[in-house]
Write an enzyme that holds these catalytic residues in place. Sequence first.
Site, PDB file in Angstrom:
ATOM      1  N   ARG A  17       0.804  -1.223   0.000  1.00 42.33           N
ATOM      2  CA  ARG A  17       0.000   0.000   0.000  1.00 42.33           C
ATOM      3  C   ARG A  17       0.843   1.282   0.000  1.00 42.33           C
ATOM      4  O   ARG A  17       0.324   2.372  -0.205  1.00 42.33           O
ATOM      5  CB  ARG A  17      -0.955  -0.018   1.219  1.00 42.33           C
ATOM      6  CG  ARG A  17      -2.083  -1.015   1.071  1.00 42.33           C
ATOM      7  CD  ARG A  17      -2.795  -1.281   2.395  1.00 42.33           C
ATOM      8  NE  ARG A  17      -2.052  -2.227   3.253  1.00 42.33           N
ATOM      9  CZ  ARG A  17      -2.427  -2.609   4.466  1.00 42.33           C
ATOM     10  NH1 ARG A  17      -3.530  -2.121   4.994  1.00 42.33           N
ATOM     11  NH2 ARG A  17      -1.717  -3.475   5.166  1.00 42.33           N
ATOM     12  N   LYS A 349      32.204  25.428   0.990  1.00 44.26           N
ATOM     13  CA  LYS A 349      32.275  23.969   0.869  1.00 44.26           C
ATOM     14  C   LYS A 349      33.655  23.492   1.244  1.00 44.26           C
ATOM     15  O   LYS A 349      34.639  24.003   0.714  1.00 44.26           O
ATOM     16  CB  LYS A 349      31.948  23.539  -0.567  1.00 44.26           C
ATOM     17  CG  LYS A 349      31.810  22.047  -0.716  1.00 44.26           C
ATOM     18  CD  LYS A 349      32.435  21.501  -1.991  1.00 44.26           C
ATOM     19  CE  LYS A 349      33.937  21.520  -1.922  1.00 44.26           C
ATOM     20  NZ  LYS A 349      34.596  20.946  -3.102  1.00 44.26           N
ATOM     21  N   ALA A 421      41.136  45.062  -5.280  1.00 43.16           N
ATOM     22  CA  ALA A 421      39.836  44.756  -5.875  1.00 43.16           C
ATOM     23  C   ALA A 421      39.997  44.363  -7.339  1.00 43.16           C
ATOM     24  O   ALA A 421      40.856  44.892  -8.039  1.00 43.16           O
ATOM     25  CB  ALA A 421      38.915  45.962  -5.756  1.00 43.16           C
TER      26      ALA A 421
HETATM   27  C1  UD1 Z   1      -1.560  -6.467  11.646  1.00 44.09           C
HETATM   28  C2  UD1 Z   1      -2.418  -7.399  12.519  1.00 44.09           C
HETATM   29  C3  UD1 Z   1      -3.641  -6.603  13.003  1.00 44.09           C
HETATM   30  C4  UD1 Z   1      -3.197  -5.372  13.763  1.00 44.09           C
HETATM   31  C5  UD1 Z   1      -2.261  -4.520  12.920  1.00 44.09           C
HETATM   32  C6  UD1 Z   1      -1.659  -3.444  13.788  1.00 44.09           C
HETATM   33  C7  UD1 Z   1      -2.126  -9.658  11.638  1.00 44.09           C
HETATM   34  C8  UD1 Z   1      -2.716 -10.731  10.855  1.00 44.09           C
HETATM   35  N1  UD1 Z   1      -2.840  -8.521  11.748  1.00 44.09           N
HETATM   36  O1  UD1 Z   1      -2.327  -6.137  10.513  1.00 44.09           O
HETATM   37  O2  UD1 Z   1      -4.435  -7.436  13.856  1.00 44.09           O
HETATM   38  O3  UD1 Z   1      -4.344  -4.621  14.145  1.00 44.09           O
HETATM   39  O4  UD1 Z   1      -1.169  -5.313  12.401  1.00 44.09           O
HETATM   40  O5  UD1 Z   1      -0.910  -2.543  13.007  1.00 44.09           O
HETATM   41  O6  UD1 Z   1      -1.058  -9.831  12.190  1.00 44.09           O
HETATM   42  N2  UD1 Z   1       4.968  -9.117   7.988  1.00 44.09           N
HETATM   43  C9  UD1 Z   1       5.956 -10.054   7.793  1.00 44.09           C
HETATM   44  N3  UD1 Z   1       5.689 -11.156   7.056  1.00 44.09           N
HETATM   45  C10 UD1 Z   1       4.462 -11.393   6.518  1.00 44.09           C
HETATM   46  C11 UD1 Z   1       3.443 -10.435   6.722  1.00 44.09           C
HETATM   47  C12 UD1 Z   1       3.730  -9.306   7.468  1.00 44.09           C
HETATM   48  O7  UD1 Z   1       7.089  -9.889   8.259  1.00 44.09           O
HETATM   49  O8  UD1 Z   1       4.291 -12.428   5.881  1.00 44.09           O
HETATM   50  C13 UD1 Z   1       5.285  -7.894   8.759  1.00 44.09           C
HETATM   51  C14 UD1 Z   1       5.126  -6.637   7.937  1.00 44.09           C
HETATM   52  O9  UD1 Z   1       6.357  -6.278   7.355  1.00 44.09           O
HETATM   53  C15 UD1 Z   1       4.664  -5.620   8.982  1.00 44.09           C
HETATM   54  C16 UD1 Z   1       3.993  -6.450  10.045  1.00 44.09           C
HETATM   55  O10 UD1 Z   1       4.371  -7.793   9.822  1.00 44.09           O
HETATM   56  O11 UD1 Z   1       5.758  -4.936   9.562  1.00 44.09           O
HETATM   57  C17 UD1 Z   1       2.464  -6.345   9.987  1.00 44.09           C
HETATM   58  O12 UD1 Z   1       2.013  -6.725   8.694  1.00 44.09           O
HETATM   59  P1  UD1 Z   1       0.850  -5.954   7.961  1.00 44.09           P
HETATM   60  O13 UD1 Z   1       0.588  -6.635   6.684  1.00 44.09           O
HETATM   61  O14 UD1 Z   1       1.105  -4.510   7.947  1.00 44.09           O
HETATM   62  O15 UD1 Z   1      -0.368  -6.289   8.962  1.00 44.09           O
HETATM   63  P2  UD1 Z   1      -1.707  -5.456   9.151  1.00 44.09           P
HETATM   64  O16 UD1 Z   1      -2.646  -5.770   8.055  1.00 44.09           O
HETATM   65  O17 UD1 Z   1      -1.407  -4.053   9.406  1.00 44.09           O
HETATM   66 CA    CA Z   2       0.417  -2.846   9.339  1.00 43.98          CA
END
Ligand code: UD1
Ligand code: CA
Length: 453
Positions: A17, A349, A421
């Site tokens: 996103r 610089k 100058a």
């Molecule tokens: C997640 C939570 C949600 C919470 C929100 C808070 C889950 C399923 N949902 O949603 O309940 O309210 O955060 O901000 O956990 N990431 C990985 N590997 C993956 C997927 C994600 O390392 O396979 C990391 C992403 O880089 C990120 C974090 O996990 O830093 C959260 O992932 P993101 O996809 O942003 O979760 P949300 O939809 O925001």
């Molecule tokens: Ca998130």
Amino acid sequence: MAAHLAVVVLAAGKGTRMRSTLPKVLHRLGGRTILEQVLHNLKGLAHQHCVVVVGYGADRVRAQIDRPDIAFVEQTEQLGTGHAVQQVMPLLMDFSGHVLVLNGDAPLIRPGTLERLVTTHVQSGAEATILTARLADPTGYGRVFLDSEGQVLQVIEHRDCTPEQRLNTLINAGIYCYRWERLAEVLPALKADNDQSELYLPDTLLQLANVAQVEVDDPTEVLGINDRLQLAEASRVLNTRTLERLMRAGVTIVDPASVTVDDTVEVEADVIIEPQTHLRGQTRIAAGCRIGPGTLIEDSLLDTEATVLYSVLHGARVGALSRIGPYAHLRSESVIGKGCRIGNFVEVKKASVGDGSAAAHLSYLGDATLGERVNIGAGTIIANYDGKHKHHTRLGDAVKTGANSVLVAPLSLGDGVNVAAGSTVTEDVSQGLVIARPRQVVKPEWRPSYESS
Ligand code: UD1
Ligand code: CA
């Protein structure tokens, strides 16, 4: 706290996103990347291990962090937050204690809040404790459902909620404390039966008996960054916090709405920051300075009672009581001594300027060493570049250059040398006056040819 603690930061996601080629956690706010800010928030929390799960842009993320106390684990396919934590299991196989799991995209959590979460968790004996918040607009977050005793039953993602469930404003912050042995038992059983067909970390809570929650007092702490709007919002919140911290410590900020200061910047008491001023990176401003209006300072050090007006400084050092601007540009490796004056439309610089020296108008000073009490006349230019190489210029103490002189490097002028100058000086001068310009020729009898015909 005696309990053993491991920290796991989830940072493998692309951040679709954000609509960016840069991994989401490498976007910046307040002078650090999002991930660096998350790691910064862990300061003060004693822990035995810190593991960052990387995936999208793994090499770039690793290179950016590069800290010996941090281990990286790669999640080659991003199959969800639960899957991400599964990747850590081999590394923590022999670990016994508690594990704090944090989403790598929530940089505004306060260190004190993390301490409160861990302490509450360890003391309560819960199998897991999650951080929650009440949000006026909970759109996008997982909703937290409690039983009548206030224990956590489950977390349901926004996209998996029914319209009624979406009315619940208690959200999951994405920060969890688990007893590691229990988490390791239930992690392998996760199923991807949800709208995204991913393994969700919060689904582990369904398998645990005793799950507590800690609600944050300040809902801005839990802001997760998923798109550029949330990035701007988080930057604004962090900036407001930084300005408030500075004002409480004795800094005057005339118009906080028009000022940005990175969290990495240090400002001493009795500094006055005027409107439209931006302080960035590893900048330090000593007591009594007056900065702005209209000034950008990055990675620079200002000693006591310096003033900077409508100017741009990058990688510069300014001595006590020096006055910079209006409209000066100090670039990298500029070192300005004490009580100097660098004024209107002067660019510096990679030059050091000795104490009490002045370049008040319209100059370029590049690749040079100036002694003390040097006076650079208006329009003096150091010609430091021959089209291929940069050359050095050395001016002794009390050198004076006349207006519109060109100093062609490499060049050395001894102590007290005066430049007339309009001179173009190409050879070294050890003392006295140098006049290096054509003599003025006057022809009183001369008339234009059209007058004589
Ligand atoms: C997640 C939570 C949600 C919470 C929100 C808070 C889950 C399923 N949902 O949603 O309940 O309210 O955060 O901000 O956990 N990431 C990985 N590997 C993956 C997927 C994600 O390392 O396979 C990391 C992403 O880089 C990120 C974090 O996990 O830093 C959260 O992932 P993101 O996809 O942003 O979760 P949300 O939809 O925001
Ligand atoms: Ca998130």
